[in-house]
Write a protein that holds these residues in place. Structure first.
Motif, PDB file in Angstrom:
ATOM      1  N   UNK A 103      13.473   1.194  -1.993  1.00 13.26           N
ATOM      2  CA  UNK A 103      13.263   1.128  -3.443  1.00 13.26           C
ATOM      3  C   UNK A 103      13.149   2.536  -4.027  1.00 13.26           C
ATOM      4  N   UNK A 104      12.291   3.355  -3.425  1.00 17.12           N
ATOM      5  CA  UNK A 104      12.090   4.711  -3.938  1.00 17.12           C
ATOM      6  C   UNK A 104      13.301   5.595  -3.670  1.00 17.12           C
ATOM      7  N   UNK A 107       6.400   2.733 -11.447  1.00 15.32           N
ATOM      8  CA  UNK A 107       6.213   1.588 -12.345  1.00 15.32           C
ATOM      9  C   UNK A 107       7.256   0.505 -12.087  1.00 15.32           C
ATOM     10  N   UNK A 108       8.494   0.937 -11.852  1.00 13.15           N
ATOM     11  CA  UNK A 108       9.565  -0.037 -11.616  1.00 13.15           C
ATOM     12  C   UNK A 108       9.348  -0.779 -10.303  1.00 13.15           C
ATOM     13  N   UNK A 109       8.938  -0.051  -9.265  1.00 11.52           N
ATOM     14  CA  UNK A 109       8.683  -0.701  -7.973  1.00 11.52           C
ATOM     15  C   UNK A 109       7.508  -1.661  -8.095  1.00 11.52           C
ATOM     16  N   UNK A 110       6.459  -1.226  -8.805  1.00 10.29           N
ATOM     17  CA  UNK A 110       5.293  -2.087  -8.970  1.00 10.29           C
ATOM     18  C   UNK A 110       5.669  -3.381  -9.681  1.00 10.29           C
ATOM     19  N   UNK A 111       6.480  -3.277 -10.731  1.00 13.34           N
ATOM     20  CA  UNK A 111       6.902  -4.487 -11.452  1.00 13.34           C
ATOM     21  C   UNK A 111       7.663  -5.427 -10.524  1.00 13.34           C
ATOM     22  N   UNK A 161      15.292 -11.747  -1.819  1.00 14.16           N
ATOM     23  CA  UNK A 161      14.184 -10.944  -2.351  1.00 14.16           C
ATOM     24  C   UNK A 161      14.449  -9.461  -2.128  1.00 14.16           C
ATOM     25  N   UNK A 162      14.967  -9.115  -0.969  1.00 19.35           N
ATOM     26  CA  UNK A 162      15.323  -7.715  -0.694  1.00 19.35           C
ATOM     27  C   UNK A 162      16.386  -7.238  -1.689  1.00 19.35           C
ATOM     28  N   UNK A 163      17.376  -8.077  -1.944  1.00 24.91           N
ATOM     29  CA  UNK A 163      18.430  -7.720  -2.904  1.00 24.91           C
ATOM     30  C   UNK A 163      17.855  -7.501  -4.303  1.00 24.91           C
ATOM     31  N   UNK A 164      16.848  -8.293  -4.652  1.00 28.97           N
ATOM     32  CA  UNK A 164      16.239  -8.163  -5.976  1.00 28.97           C
ATOM     33  C   UNK A 164      15.365  -6.918  -6.072  1.00 28.97           C
ATOM     34  N   UNK A 165      14.733  -6.540  -4.978  1.00 30.35           N
ATOM     35  CA  UNK A 165      13.847  -5.378  -4.984  1.00 30.35           C
ATOM     36  C   UNK A 165      14.606  -4.060  -4.968  1.00 30.35           C
ATOM     37  N   UNK A 166      15.673  -4.000  -4.198  1.00 30.84           N
ATOM     38  CA  UNK A 166      16.375  -2.729  -3.938  1.00 30.84           C
ATOM     39  C   UNK A 166      17.693  -2.703  -4.703  1.00 30.84           C
ATOM     40  N   UNK A 167      17.870  -1.766  -5.627  1.00 31.87           N
ATOM     41  CA  UNK A 167      19.109  -1.748  -6.417  1.00 31.87           C
ATOM     42  C   UNK A 167      20.329  -1.263  -5.638  1.00 31.87           C
ATOM     43  N   UNK A 168      20.145  -0.394  -4.651  1.00 30.57           N
ATOM     44  CA  UNK A 168      21.289   0.129  -3.884  1.00 30.57           C
ATOM     45  C   UNK A 168      21.793  -0.937  -2.926  1.00 30.57           C
ATOM     46  N   UNK A 200       0.829  -1.214   0.000  1.00 26.11           N
ATOM     47  CA  UNK A 200       0.000   0.000   0.000  1.00 26.11           C
ATOM     48  C   UNK A 200       0.860   1.258   0.000  1.00 26.11           C
ATOM     49  N   UNK A 201       2.072   1.166   0.540  1.00 23.49           N
ATOM     50  CA  UNK A 201       2.977   2.320   0.524  1.00 23.49           C
ATOM     51  C   UNK A 201       3.273   2.757  -0.912  1.00 23.49           C
ATOM     52  N   UNK A 202       3.353   1.791  -1.810  1.00 20.52           N
ATOM     53  CA  UNK A 202       3.670   2.097  -3.206  1.00 20.52           C
ATOM     54  C   UNK A 202       2.576   2.975  -3.806  1.00 20.52           C
ATOM     55  N   UNK A 203       1.320   2.600  -3.577  1.00 19.72           N
ATOM     56  CA  UNK A 203       0.211   3.411  -4.074  1.00 19.72           C
ATOM     57  C   UNK A 203       0.165   4.782  -3.420  1.00 19.72           C
ATOM     58  N   UNK A 204       0.433   4.833  -2.113  1.00 15.38           N
ATOM     59  CA  UNK A 204       0.422   6.119  -1.413  1.00 15.38           C
ATOM     60  C   UNK A 204       1.497   7.055  -1.954  1.00 15.38           C
ATOM     61  N   UNK A 205       2.675   6.522  -2.225  1.00 17.67           N
ATOM     62  CA  UNK A 205       3.754   7.361  -2.751  1.00 17.67           C
ATOM     63  C   UNK A 205       3.450   7.824  -4.174  1.00 17.67           C
TER      64      UNK A 205
END
Length: 282
Positions: A44-45, A52-56, A91-98, A14-19
């Motif tokens: 992620x952000x 769009x990238x976070x949603x994917x 999964x965290x490594x895959x989600x977050x590029x930094x 839900x944070x993704x939609x809020x942002x």
């Protein structure tokens, strides 16, 4: 302006939609303060990913990516945890590029808790920065019973929600002009699950205890913030019980977060519409 994101497992989608709603209003976070899976979304952000990238990325997650049964469960009550750590870390490594806090484009503060002393630890802005971002995020997500503790500075560290499921008190340390907080954590008013899930009785009892403690903690944090008359826009998507690992519902949670943020922002812009979940800045 600080954005505060709560823990909440899969509901953190839900944070993704809020942002997204904030971005559409031209509201750009200058800092994130976040806990558990809310910290993963914030990272992620803060790494520069678009909506769009976070949603994917989050819609590519399967339950096995975050909830792989630990071999130690064969030990019964002597098991170290119900779930394995590695799939969640990967999964965290895959989600977050930094990979380091210094690589982030927006400052981020992540909370975790020393499992031995109970001390709330801040990682990133305002705290320890010489910690790998993945280590920090895993430690913040390491919910007791489910996951083994993370290791930070030779300490066993557990989910930041144990002390700061909605880390408004942490955000207050930075003296922000206004806070946009999204609360998808446990709630005393959470909707029951649509159907009874086959959760073992001991695990259900643990979940109920965590829900009560974390929900009360979040309500107290909100009350403290408001007692100091600091401007707050509080975004509260629908709360649901037993949804921590409901990764199949992330799109629904994203949409709920977006709608809840639009409602809260409309009330903030039009104070005469009122509402208990927002305050108009002075």
């Amino acid at each position: 302006m600080v954005v505060v994101l709560s823990g909440g497992g899969a509901k953190a989608a839900a944070h993704v939609g809020a942002l997204k709603a904030l971005d559409e209003r031209g509201i750009t976070p200058t800092q994130y303060v976040a806990t558990s899976m809310g910290a993963v979304i914030a990272a992620c952000f803060a790494s520069g990913l678009s909506y769009s990238a976070v949603l994917r990325r989050i819609t590519s997650i399967a339950k096995r990516d975050v909830a792989a049964i630990s071999p130690s469960v064969v030990l019964g009550l002597f098991a170290t945890s119900l779930l394995r750590a590695d799939p969640l870390r990967q999964t965290i490594e895959r989600l977050v590029p930094a990979r380091q806090f210094a690589e982030l484009e927006v400052p981020l503060t992540v909370t975790t808790v020393d499992a031995k002393s109970g001390e709330l630890l801040l990682l990133g802005t305002g705290g320890r920065t010489n910690v790998s971002l993945v280590d920090a995020l895993y430690a913040s997500c390491a919910l007791p019973l489910y996951y083994p503790p993370g290791r930070v500075d030779n300490r066993d560290c557990i989910d930041g929600g144990m002390r700061a499921v909605l880390p408004l008190d942490v955000a207050a340390k930075f003296d922000p002009d206004i806070a946009f907080a999204v609360d998808v954590g446990p709630s005393l008013r959470a909707e029951p699950p649509e159907r009874d899930s086959q959760i073992p009785a001991l695990v259900r009892a643990h979940g109920d205890a965590m829900r009560v403690l974390m929900a009360a903690q979040a309500e107290e944090a909100i009350a403290r913030w408001r007692s100091n008359k600091m401007p707050l826009v509080l975004i509260t998507p629908t709360h649901r019980q037993q949804a921590t690992f409901a990764v199949g519902s992330v799109v629904t949670y994203v949409e709920e977060g977006y709608r809840a943020a639009i409602r809260a922002l409309d009330r903030w812009v039009s104070p005469h519409a009122g509402g208990a979940d927002c305050q108009q800045p002075a």
